[in-house]
Motif scaffolding. Structure first.
Motif, PDB file in Angstrom:
ATOM      1  N   ILE A 159      -3.008   1.940   3.161  1.00 20.62           N
ATOM      2  CA  ILE A 159      -4.144   0.617   3.281  1.00 20.62           C
ATOM      3  C   ILE A 159      -4.110  -0.450   1.617  1.00 20.62           C
ATOM      4  O   ILE A 159      -4.044   0.414   1.074  1.00 20.62           O
ATOM      5  CB  ILE A 159      -5.756   1.180   4.072  1.00 20.62           C
ATOM      6  N   ALA A 160      -3.167  -1.722   2.261  1.00 23.59           N
ATOM      7  CA  ALA A 160      -3.492  -1.980   0.926  1.00 23.59           C
ATOM      8  C   ALA A 160      -3.280  -3.735   0.883  1.00 23.59           C
ATOM      9  O   ALA A 160      -3.971  -4.425   2.192  1.00 23.59           O
ATOM     10  CB  ALA A 160      -1.684  -2.369   0.714  1.00 23.59           C
ATOM     11  N   ASP A 161      -3.782  -3.734  -0.455  1.00 14.33           N
ATOM     12  CA  ASP A 161      -4.379  -5.482  -0.899  1.00 14.33           C
ATOM     13  C   ASP A 161      -3.146  -5.436  -0.015  1.00 14.33           C
ATOM     14  O   ASP A 161      -1.665  -5.979  -0.457  1.00 14.33           O
ATOM     15  CB  ASP A 161      -4.738  -5.650  -1.703  1.00 14.33           C
ATOM     16  N   LYS A 162      -3.314  -7.436   0.110  1.00 16.38           N
ATOM     17  CA  LYS A 162      -2.632  -8.451   1.250  1.00 16.38           C
ATOM     18  C   LYS A 162      -1.691  -8.576   0.218  1.00 16.38           C
ATOM     19  O   LYS A 162      -0.748  -9.574   1.017  1.00 16.38           O
ATOM     20  CB  LYS A 162      -3.737  -9.812   2.021  1.00 16.38           C
ATOM     21  N   MET A 163      -2.030  -9.149  -1.220  1.00 12.72           N
ATOM     22  CA  MET A 163      -1.610  -9.795  -1.756  1.00 12.72           C
ATOM     23  C   MET A 163      -0.947  -9.011  -2.745  1.00 12.72           C
ATOM     24  O   MET A 163       0.287  -9.743  -3.520  1.00 12.72           O
ATOM     25  CB  MET A 163      -2.240 -10.733  -2.966  1.00 12.72           C
ATOM     26  N   VAL A 164      -0.515  -7.496  -2.348  1.00  9.95           N
ATOM     27  CA  VAL A 164       0.809  -6.534  -3.112  1.00  9.95           C
ATOM     28  C   VAL A 164       1.810  -7.263  -3.194  1.00  9.95           C
ATOM     29  O   VAL A 164       2.478  -7.597  -2.063  1.00  9.95           O
ATOM     30  CB  VAL A 164       0.220  -5.330  -2.934  1.00  9.95           C
ATOM     31  N   HIS A 165       3.053  -7.213  -4.410  1.00 14.36           N
ATOM     32  CA  HIS A 165       3.262  -7.233  -4.316  1.00 14.36           C
ATOM     33  C   HIS A 165       5.003  -6.896  -3.443  1.00 14.36           C
ATOM     34  O   HIS A 165       4.818  -5.529  -2.842  1.00 14.36           O
ATOM     35  CB  HIS A 165       4.657  -6.581  -5.606  1.00 14.36           C
ATOM     36  N   CYS A 175       5.255   6.855   7.457  1.00 15.96           N
ATOM     37  CA  CYS A 175       3.622   6.230   8.150  1.00 15.96           C
ATOM     38  C   CYS A 175       3.281   4.647   8.367  1.00 15.96           C
ATOM     39  O   CYS A 175       4.215   4.316   7.927  1.00 15.96           O
ATOM     40  CB  CYS A 175       2.683   6.963   6.729  1.00 15.96           C
ATOM     41  N   ASP A 176       1.890   4.512   8.901  1.00 13.51           N
ATOM     42  CA  ASP A 176       1.488   3.731   9.469  1.00 13.51           C
ATOM     43  C   ASP A 176       1.154   2.706   8.275  1.00 13.51           C
ATOM     44  O   ASP A 176       0.565   3.425   7.181  1.00 13.51           O
ATOM     45  CB  ASP A 176       0.789   3.437  10.999  1.00 13.51           C
ATOM     46  N   PHE A 177       1.147   1.354   7.457  1.00 13.29           N
ATOM     47  CA  PHE A 177       0.248   0.815   7.173  1.00 13.29           C
ATOM     48  C   PHE A 177      -0.699  -0.529   7.159  1.00 13.29           C
ATOM     49  O   PHE A 177       0.099  -0.988   8.319  1.00 13.29           O
ATOM     50  CB  PHE A 177       1.232   0.263   5.603  1.00 13.29           C
ATOM     51  N   VAL A 178      -1.179  -0.352   6.604  1.00 15.71           N
ATOM     52  CA  VAL A 178      -2.227  -1.794   7.375  1.00 15.71           C
ATOM     53  C   VAL A 178      -3.122  -2.159   6.620  1.00 15.71           C
ATOM     54  O   VAL A 178      -2.570  -1.682   5.072  1.00 15.71           O
ATOM     55  CB  VAL A 178      -3.411  -1.513   8.321  1.00 15.71           C
ATOM     56  N   ASN A 181     -14.162  -1.300   6.157  1.00 18.06           N
ATOM     57  CA  ASN A 181     -13.386  -0.995   7.869  1.00 18.06           C
ATOM     58  C   ASN A 181     -13.002  -0.245   8.399  1.00 18.06           C
ATOM     59  O   ASN A 181     -12.992  -0.161   9.059  1.00 18.06           O
ATOM     60  CB  ASN A 181     -13.797  -2.974   8.507  1.00 18.06           C
ATOM     61  N   LEU A 182     -11.552  -0.461   7.610  1.00 17.83           N
ATOM     62  CA  LEU A 182     -10.077  -0.026   8.038  1.00 17.83           C
ATOM     63  C   LEU A 182     -10.585   0.830   7.210  1.00 17.83           C
ATOM     64  O   LEU A 182      -9.991   1.949   7.774  1.00 17.83           O
ATOM     65  CB  LEU A 182      -9.211  -1.297   6.872  1.00 17.83           C
ATOM     66  N   LEU A 183     -11.302   1.484   6.242  1.00 12.77           N
ATOM     67  CA  LEU A 183     -11.201   3.194   6.094  1.00 12.77           C
ATOM     68  C   LEU A 183     -12.428   2.924   7.399  1.00 12.77           C
ATOM     69  O   LEU A 183     -11.612   5.167   7.572  1.00 12.77           O
ATOM     70  CB  LEU A 183     -12.313   2.856   4.708  1.00 12.77           C
ATOM     71  N   GLN A 184     -13.542   3.258   7.939  1.00  7.70           N
ATOM     72  CA  GLN A 184     -14.502   4.500   8.897  1.00  7.70           C
ATOM     73  C   GLN A 184     -13.482   3.902   9.660  1.00  7.70           C
ATOM     74  O   GLN A 184     -13.858   4.506  10.488  1.00  7.70           O
ATOM     75  CB  GLN A 184     -15.541   2.942   9.056  1.00  7.70           C
ATOM     76  N   ARG A 185     -12.446   2.604  10.324  1.00  6.13           N
ATOM     77  CA  ARG A 185     -12.402   2.736  11.247  1.00  6.13           C
ATOM     78  C   ARG A 185     -10.674   4.319  11.276  1.00  6.13           C
ATOM     79  O   ARG A 185     -10.295   4.625  11.998  1.00  6.13           O
ATOM     80  CB  ARG A 185     -11.364   1.444  11.659  1.00  6.13           C
ATOM     81  N   HIS A 186     -10.029   4.534  10.573  1.00 11.46           N
ATOM     82  CA  HIS A 186      -9.098   5.206  10.154  1.00 11.46           C
ATOM     83  C   HIS A 186      -9.131   6.893   9.771  1.00 11.46           C
ATOM     84  O   HIS A 186      -8.072   7.661   9.288  1.00 11.46           O
ATOM     85  CB  HIS A 186      -7.937   4.603   9.287  1.00 11.46           C
ATOM     86  N   ALA A 187     -10.436   6.473   9.245  1.00  9.23           N
ATOM     87  CA  ALA A 187     -10.849   7.906   8.513  1.00  9.23           C
ATOM     88  C   ALA A 187     -10.323   9.360   9.423  1.00  9.23           C
ATOM     89  O   ALA A 187      -9.892   9.703   8.618  1.00  9.23           O
ATOM     90  CB  ALA A 187     -12.156   7.948   7.897  1.00  9.23           C
ATOM     91  N   THR A 230      -8.835   9.827  11.823  1.00 10.77           N
ATOM     92  CA  THR A 230      -7.021   9.182  12.619  1.00 10.77           C
ATOM     93  C   THR A 230      -5.919   9.646  11.666  1.00 10.77           C
ATOM     94  O   THR A 230      -4.946  10.451  12.285  1.00 10.77           O
ATOM     95  CB  THR A 230      -7.110   8.219  13.701  1.00 10.77           C
ATOM     96  N   HIS A 231      -6.319   9.455  10.212  1.00  9.86           N
ATOM     97  CA  HIS A 231      -4.888  10.164   9.622  1.00  9.86           C
ATOM     98  C   HIS A 231      -5.715  11.078   9.152  1.00  9.86           C
ATOM     99  O   HIS A 231      -6.786  11.669   8.077  1.00  9.86           O
ATOM    100  CB  HIS A 231      -4.969   8.647   8.788  1.00  9.86           C
ATOM    101  N   LYS A 232      -4.229  12.363   8.265  1.00 11.02           N
ATOM    102  CA  LYS A 232      -4.313  13.181   7.588  1.00 11.02           C
ATOM    103  C   LYS A 232      -4.982  13.174   6.079  1.00 11.02           C
ATOM    104  O   LYS A 232      -5.757  13.535   5.282  1.00 11.02           O
ATOM    105  CB  LYS A 232      -3.231  14.387   7.644  1.00 11.02           C
ATOM    106  N   CYS A 233      -4.040  11.648   6.031  1.00  8.65           N
ATOM    107  CA  CYS A 233      -4.342  11.629   4.199  1.00  8.65           C
ATOM    108  C   CYS A 233      -3.964   9.379   3.975  1.00  8.65           C
ATOM    109  O   CYS A 233      -3.434   9.481   4.853  1.00  8.65           O
ATOM    110  CB  CYS A 233      -3.136  11.877   3.111  1.00  8.65           C
ATOM    111  N   ILE A 234      -4.987   8.878   3.174  1.00 10.19           N
ATOM    112  CA  ILE A 234      -5.120   7.890   3.455  1.00 10.19           C
ATOM    113  C   ILE A 234      -4.476   7.550   1.847  1.00 10.19           C
ATOM    114  O   ILE A 234      -5.747   7.436   0.818  1.00 10.19           O
ATOM    115  CB  ILE A 234      -6.357   7.040   4.180  1.00 10.19           C
ATOM    116  N   TYR A 235      -3.496   6.517   1.666  1.00  7.27           N
ATOM    117  CA  TYR A 235      -3.822   5.426   0.251  1.00  7.27           C
ATOM    118  C   TYR A 235      -3.877   5.109   0.141  1.00  7.27           C
ATOM    119  O   TYR A 235      -3.722   3.546   1.161  1.00  7.27           O
ATOM    120  CB  TYR A 235      -1.914   6.397  -0.046  1.00  7.27           C
ATOM    121  N   VAL A 236      -5.284   4.268  -0.658  1.00 12.48           N
ATOM    122  CA  VAL A 236      -5.286   2.923  -0.976  1.00 12.48           C
ATOM    123  C   VAL A 236      -4.117   1.771  -2.663  1.00 12.48           C
ATOM    124  O   VAL A 236      -3.997   2.480  -3.192  1.00 12.48           O
ATOM    125  CB  VAL A 236      -7.145   2.451  -1.071  1.00 12.48           C
ATOM    126  N   VAL A 237      -3.597   1.132  -1.703  1.00 12.28           N
ATOM    127  CA  VAL A 237      -3.319  -0.239  -2.899  1.00 12.28           C
ATOM    128  C   VAL A 237      -3.209  -1.520  -3.381  1.00 12.28           C
ATOM    129  O   VAL A 237      -3.323  -1.875  -2.536  1.00 12.28           O
ATOM    130  CB  VAL A 237      -1.183   0.558  -1.840  1.00 12.28           C
TER     131      VAL A 237
END
Length: 384
Positions: free
Chosen positions: A121-127, A139-142, A154-160, A162-169
C-alpha cells in the motif's frame, strides 16, 4: 525512415506538441543561479572537502576506479564493508546495505521481499522507481491518496485479513510537492495494524535531523521504521544508495535482490568518498540551519503572490502555474534573468499542476534568494 522509426517519430512529435518533449541537458554555467540540482547541502563544489579527502587518502591511486564485478563475485571491496558498518552505527541499527542507486534500491528491495500473498500500500505520490518496484513484485499493490492517512487506514482495515504481510510505502519528503510526511501518524497506524513500513528518505538525508540522518531521526523513530532507504547522490554529493534494516533482511536481499546480484558494484573510490562525507555528516549543522533559513524566507515571500500555488514545507519549493506551456514559459523567463530552474510537467505531475520547482541548497546566499524573488515578482506583474 523505416516503419519502426516512423512510429517513434510520431510519438515524439506528439510529445513536442504537448510541450512534454524531454532532452538531455548540460549543467548550467557559473553565470546562472542553479536552483534545479539536488546538491542540498552545497557540498559538491567545495574545494576544501576534495582537498581534505585526497590528503587523508595519499594512496588514492591504489583505490580501484571500477569494482569490475558484482559484489557477490569479486567486487565487494573493503570500502563497502567499512561504509556499511558506519551506516549501521550512525543509524543505531543491525545492518546496512549499499546499492548502486536509489533506482536500484526501490526497484529491487520490495520485489525481492514481497511474496504473492502480500500487499503493498503506497502513497499516491511516491517516486517512479518505487512504482516500477511494485510492478516487479509478485504481489498486488494499491495506492492511498497523498498524505491521506484516513484513506490508508480504510485500506488497512479492508485488506488486513486477506493478506499475509502488508508493506506501507511512503517518502519522508516528496519531491514534487516538497511536503513532509507525518511519521508519528504512520507509526500509530503501524502499531495498530502491524504492517512493515518502508520509508524513502532520498530528499531528507543530510538536511534533516540533528545528525543529518533524515526525518526519521528528526521524529526520533529510527528504530521503529522497518526499512529506511536513502541516496548518496543528493545532499551527500556522492553516488549510490543505502538500506538500513535488520541483519536478516540484509542476508535475504543478498540472496534474492536481482538489482544487487546482477550488476557491477560501485567504484570503490566512490564508496571511499561516501564514507568520508558520512563521517562528518553531523558537522554540517550550520549548513542545515542556513538551508532552513533561506527556505523559510523564500516561502514567506511566495505566500504574497496571487498567481502561484506553493505547496509543501521543505527546501523543495514548487511554484505551481498550471499547464505545461505556462511552466515552460516561467522557466524560460527565469533563465533570461540568470536563474536555472527547470519545469516539471504532466505526466510527471497531474494535469493542470505543471510547475517550476526550486531546490534550494546551503551554498546559496540571501542575495541570490532575493534575486529569485524579484524575478518572480516581475514575471507575475507581466501576467496582470
Amino acid at each position: 525512415m523505416n516503419t519502426f522509426e516512423q512510429a517513434l517519430q510520431q510519438e515524439l512529435s506528439q510529445l513536442k506538441e504537448g510541450k512534454n518533449h524531454r532532452f538531455l541537458k548540460s549543467p548550467p554555467g557559473k553565470e546562472l543561479l542553479d536552483v534545479s540540482s539536488n546538491d542540498y547541502l552545497g557540498l559538491r563544489d567545495l574545494p576544501h572537502l576534495q582537498k581534505e579527502f585526497f590528503e587523508k587518502h595519499p594512496d588514492i591511486s591504489l583505490f580501484p576506479f571500477s569494482a569490475s564485478s558484482s559484489r557477490l563475485l569479486t567486487g565487494n571491496h573493503k570500502e563497502y564493508l567499512k561504509t556499511e558498518e558506519l551506516l549501521a552505527t550512525l543509524f543505531q541499527r543491525e545492518a546496512a546495505l549499499i546499492l548502486n542507486s536509489g533506482y536500484h534500491a526501490n526497484t529491487g528491495i520490495l520485489s525481492a521481499l514481497c511474496h504473492k500473498d502480500d500487499l503493498i500500500i503506497a502513497d499516491k505520490m511516491v517516486h517512479a522507481s518505487l512504482i516500477d518496484g511494485f510492478r516487479l513484485a509478485s504481489c498486488d499493490f494499491v495506492r492511498f491518496k497523498h498524505q491521506d492517512f484516513k484513506h490508508l487506514e480504510n485500506l488497512l482495515q479492508r485488506h488486513a485479513s486477506t493478506h499475509k504481510c502488508i508493506y506501507v510505502v511512503t517518502e519522508s519528503i516528496f519531491s514534487m510537492d516538497g511536503d513532509t510526511t507525518d511519521l508519528q501518524a504512520l507509526l500509530a497506524l503501524k502499531k495498530k495494524y502491524g504492517f512493515i513500513l518502508y520509508l524513502d528518505e532520498a530528499h531528507a538525508i543530510g538536511v534533516r535531523g540533528d545528525k543529518g540522518l533524515g526525518c526519521a531521526e528528526e521524529a526520533q523513530c529510527l528504530q521503529a521504521v522497518d526499512l529506511i532507504v536513502g541516496t548518496f547522490g543528493k545532499a551527500l554529493a556522492s553516488q549510490g544508495a543505502y538500506l538500513i534494516c535488520n541483519q536478516i533482511v540484509k542476508d535475504f536481499l543478498v540472496n534474492k535482490m536481482r538489482s544487487l546480484i546482477f550488476t557491477t558494484g560501485l567504484p570503490p573510490v566512490n564508496v571511499a568518498w561516501t564514507y568520508f562525507i558520512l563521517k562528518q555528516l553531523s558537522d554540517f549543522q550550520n549548513r542545515r540551519n542556513h538551508l532552513q533559513q533561506i527556505t523559510q524566507n523564500l516561502r514567506n515571500e511566495l505566500t504574497k503572490f496571487s498567481n502561484f500555488a506553493v505547496p509543501g514545507d521543505s527546501h523543495i519549493v514548487p511554484v505551481v502555474v498550471g499547464s505545461n506551456e505556462q511552466a515552460e514559459n516561467l522557466s524560460g523567463y527565469l533563465q533570461s534573468k540568470g536563474i536555472y530552474a527547470l519545469p516539471i510537467r504532466h505526466p510527471t505531475v497531474p494535469k493542470g499542476t505543471a510547475r517550476v520547482r526550486f531546490t534550494l541548497h546551503a551554498g546559496m546566499e540571501e542575495s541570490q534568494i532575493n534575486l529569485l524573488i524579484e524575478a518572480l515578482k516581475a514575471y507575475e506583474a507581466g501576467l496582470e
